[in-house]
Design an enzyme around this catalytic site. Structure first.
Site: not given
Length: 144
Positions: A4, A30-32, A50
């Site tokens: 995350d 990290g950054d998805f 969502h």
């Protein structure tokens, strides 16, 4: 592995300390939208898709697809809205997403199918649960 953004995982190791999973769980930040750890057997995104509009949701799923081995899968823990006008608590949750996010929403099976296809993934099954949340399973549409 728990993955995350840095602000979310900052306290994760402290929370895991003293639990039976501490030696089996790696915490990674990290950054998805950019990348996710590669070579996992499964990528579980719980109540993530969502939160985002369709294009951003597809980007997250494409990032996962890029990291996936051909035998891996993506699991989405999401509400799957029923088709038609019948009342549904999921539709109330959809209204909440309309108010609380910039484009996020709950989706039908067909809408999940479309997002997954745009990301190079193929819907294999939807597993309902006793709650409103279902598990949407997808695999790579074609080998990488």
């Amino acid at each position: 592995m728990l993955f995350d953004v840095p602000t979310v995982v900052a306290g994760a190791e402290e929370e895991l300390a003293g639990t039976e999973v501490v030696g089996r769980c790696k915490v990674v930040s990290g950054d998805f939208f950019d990348s996710v750890p590669d070579s996992a057997d499964a990528y579980l995104l719980s109540a993530v898709i969502h939160d985002w509009d369709d294009d951003q949701a597809v980007q997250i799923l494409r990032t996962c697809r890029a990291a996936m081995a051909d035998a891996a899968c993506v699991l989405l823990a999401e509400i799957v809205l029923p088709d038609g006008p019948a009342p549904s608590m999921g539709k109330l949750a959809d209204l909440e997403m309309l108010v609380m996010t910039a484009g996020g929403r709950q989706r039908t099976e067909a809408e999940h199918l479309e997002l997954l296809a745009r990301a190079g993934l193929r819907l294999t099954r939807i597993i309902p649960s006793a709650s409103m949340v279902s598990l949407v399973e997808a695999v790579p549409d074609s080998p990488s």
